[in-house]
Design a protein around this motif. Structure first.
Motif, PDB file in Angstrom:
ATOM      1  N   LYS A   1      -1.316  39.858  -5.483  1.00  0.00           N
ATOM      2  CA  LYS A   1      -2.289  38.772  -5.627  1.00  0.00           C
ATOM      3  C   LYS A   1      -3.572  39.042  -4.870  1.00  0.00           C
ATOM      4  CE  LYS A   1       1.134  35.104  -6.303  1.00  0.00           C
ATOM      5  NZ  LYS A   1       1.660  33.803  -5.790  1.00  0.00           N
ATOM      6  N   ASN A   2      -3.601  40.126  -4.101  1.00  0.00           N
ATOM      7  CA  ASN A   2      -4.765  40.436  -3.269  1.00  0.00           C
ATOM      8  C   ASN A   2      -5.125  39.247  -2.378  1.00  0.00           C
ATOM      9  OD1 ASN A   2      -5.849  42.992  -3.116  1.00  0.00           O
ATOM     10  ND2 ASN A   2      -7.803  42.381  -4.009  1.00  0.00           N
ATOM     11  N   THR A   3      -4.104  38.667  -1.795  1.00  0.00           N
ATOM     12  CA  THR A   3      -4.280  37.454  -0.991  1.00  0.00           C
ATOM     13  C   THR A   3      -3.599  37.623   0.361  1.00  0.00           C
ATOM     14  OG1 THR A   3      -4.383  36.064  -2.958  1.00  0.00           O
ATOM     15  CG2 THR A   3      -3.860  34.973  -0.884  1.00  0.00           C
TER      16      THR A   3
ATOM     17  N   SER B   1      -9.059  37.633  -2.155  1.00  0.00           N
ATOM     18  CA  SER B   1     -10.109  38.637  -2.096  1.00  0.00           C
ATOM     19  C   SER B   1     -10.468  39.138  -3.489  1.00  0.00           C
ATOM     20  CB  SER B   1      -9.661  39.811  -1.235  1.00  0.00           C
ATOM     21  OG  SER B   1     -10.599  40.863  -1.306  1.00  0.00           O
ATOM     22  N   SER B   2     -11.755  39.331  -3.702  1.00  0.00           N
ATOM     23  CA  SER B   2     -12.207  39.901  -4.970  1.00  0.00           C
ATOM     24  C   SER B   2     -12.342  41.411  -4.878  1.00  0.00           C
ATOM     25  CB  SER B   2     -13.563  39.302  -5.365  1.00  0.00           C
ATOM     26  OG  SER B   2     -14.578  39.740  -4.486  1.00  0.00           O
TER      27      SER B   2
ATOM     28  N   THR C   1       0.130  41.935  -1.903  1.00  0.00           N
ATOM     29  CA  THR C   1      -0.712  42.992  -2.450  1.00  0.00           C
ATOM     30  C   THR C   1      -0.957  42.831  -3.945  1.00  0.00           C
ATOM     31  OG1 THR C   1       1.213  44.421  -2.723  1.00  0.00           O
ATOM     32  CG2 THR C   1      -0.037  44.641  -0.675  1.00  0.00           C
TER      33      THR C   1
ATOM     34  N   TYR D   1      -7.886  48.654   3.755  1.00  0.00           N
ATOM     35  CA  TYR D   1      -8.625  47.717   4.573  1.00  0.00           C
ATOM     36  C   TYR D   1      -7.731  47.088   5.650  1.00  0.00           C
ATOM     37  CZ  TYR D   1     -13.110  47.473   2.168  1.00  0.00           C
ATOM     38  OH  TYR D   1     -14.352  47.760   1.688  1.00  0.00           O
TER      39      TYR D   1
ATOM     40  N   TRP E   1      -3.672  46.432   5.370  1.00  0.00           N
ATOM     41  CA  TRP E   1      -3.258  46.129   3.996  1.00  0.00           C
ATOM     42  C   TRP E   1      -2.224  47.113   3.473  1.00  0.00           C
ATOM     43  CZ3 TRP E   1      -4.464  41.590   2.225  1.00  0.00           C
ATOM     44  CH2 TRP E   1      -4.172  41.290   0.896  1.00  0.00           C
TER      45      TRP E   1
ATOM     46  N   TYR F   1     -10.819  45.313  -3.885  1.00  0.00           N
ATOM     47  CA  TYR F   1      -9.572  46.066  -3.812  1.00  0.00           C
ATOM     48  C   TYR F   1      -9.378  46.456  -2.364  1.00  0.00           C
ATOM     49  CZ  TYR F   1      -6.053  49.583  -4.880  1.00  0.00           C
ATOM     50  OH  TYR F   1      -4.910  50.327  -4.932  1.00  0.00           O
ATOM     51  N   THR F   2      -8.421  45.839  -1.711  1.00  0.00           N
ATOM     52  CA  THR F   2      -8.312  45.918  -0.266  1.00  0.00           C
ATOM     53  C   THR F   2      -7.445  47.057   0.253  1.00  0.00           C
ATOM     54  OG1 THR F   2      -6.712  44.131  -0.537  1.00  0.00           O
ATOM     55  CG2 THR F   2      -8.893  43.533   0.281  1.00  0.00           C
ATOM     56  N   SER F   3      -7.053  47.972  -0.613  1.00  0.00           N
ATOM     57  CA  SER F   3      -6.271  49.106  -0.124  1.00  0.00           C
ATOM     58  C   SER F   3      -7.075  49.865   0.920  1.00  0.00           C
ATOM     59  CB  SER F   3      -5.948  50.034  -1.291  1.00  0.00           C
ATOM     60  OG  SER F   3      -5.259  51.178  -0.829  1.00  0.00           O
TER      61      SER F   3
ATOM     62  N   ARG G   1       0.507  39.374   3.742  1.00  0.00           N
ATOM     63  CA  ARG G   1      -0.332  39.599   2.571  1.00  0.00           C
ATOM     64  C   ARG G   1       0.520  39.814   1.335  1.00  0.00           C
ATOM     65  NH1 ARG G   1       2.541  44.028   3.351  1.00  0.00           N
ATOM     66  NH2 ARG G   1       1.592  46.064   2.994  1.00  0.00           N
TER      67      ARG G   1
END
Length: 121
Positions: free
Chosen positions: A74-76, A23-24, A72, A30, A51, A26-28, A70
């Protein structure tokens, strides 16, 4: 905002594959999910993960066989698929939405491009 799915391919029944979704954003805060569309069928919910705390949600059809996780840093997000069945053959999409979990695909704001998974019998 971009979600990049990868890792699809061909597997035999009973085998395993792991999908990734980078992901590009910031998924906090989400909820990130996997959906799939089999040939001739509607796209359906597979699994999702919160997340922030890692809480997971699964469709009954994959519970006990698939594992969502997930990283966190690597945001992957990942989807480990074990004990694959021919009926798991589909294009798999990753998606994201803020605030709360839902299995309703229309509520997801961001979508990846999809990756093909084919399971042979």
């Amino acid at each position: 905002v971009q979600l990049q799915a990868s890792g699809g391919g061909l597997a035999q029944a009973g085998g395993s594959l792991r999908l990734s979704c980078a992901s590009s954003i910031y998924t906090s805060g989400y909820y990130m999910g996997w959906f799939r569309r089999a040939p001739g069928k509607e796209r359906e919910f597979v699994a999702a993960i919160a997340w922030n705390d890692g809480r997971t949600y699964y469709a009954d059809s994959v519970k006990g066989r698939f594992t969502i996780s997930r990283d966190t840093f690597k945001n992957t997000m990942y989807l480990r698929m074990d004990s694959l069945k021919p009926e798991d053959t589909a294009v798999y999409y990753c998606a994201g939405r803020p605030v709360a979990f839902t299995a309703a695909q229309a509520s997801y704001r961001y979508w990846g491009q999809g990756t093909q998974v084919t399971v042979s019998s």
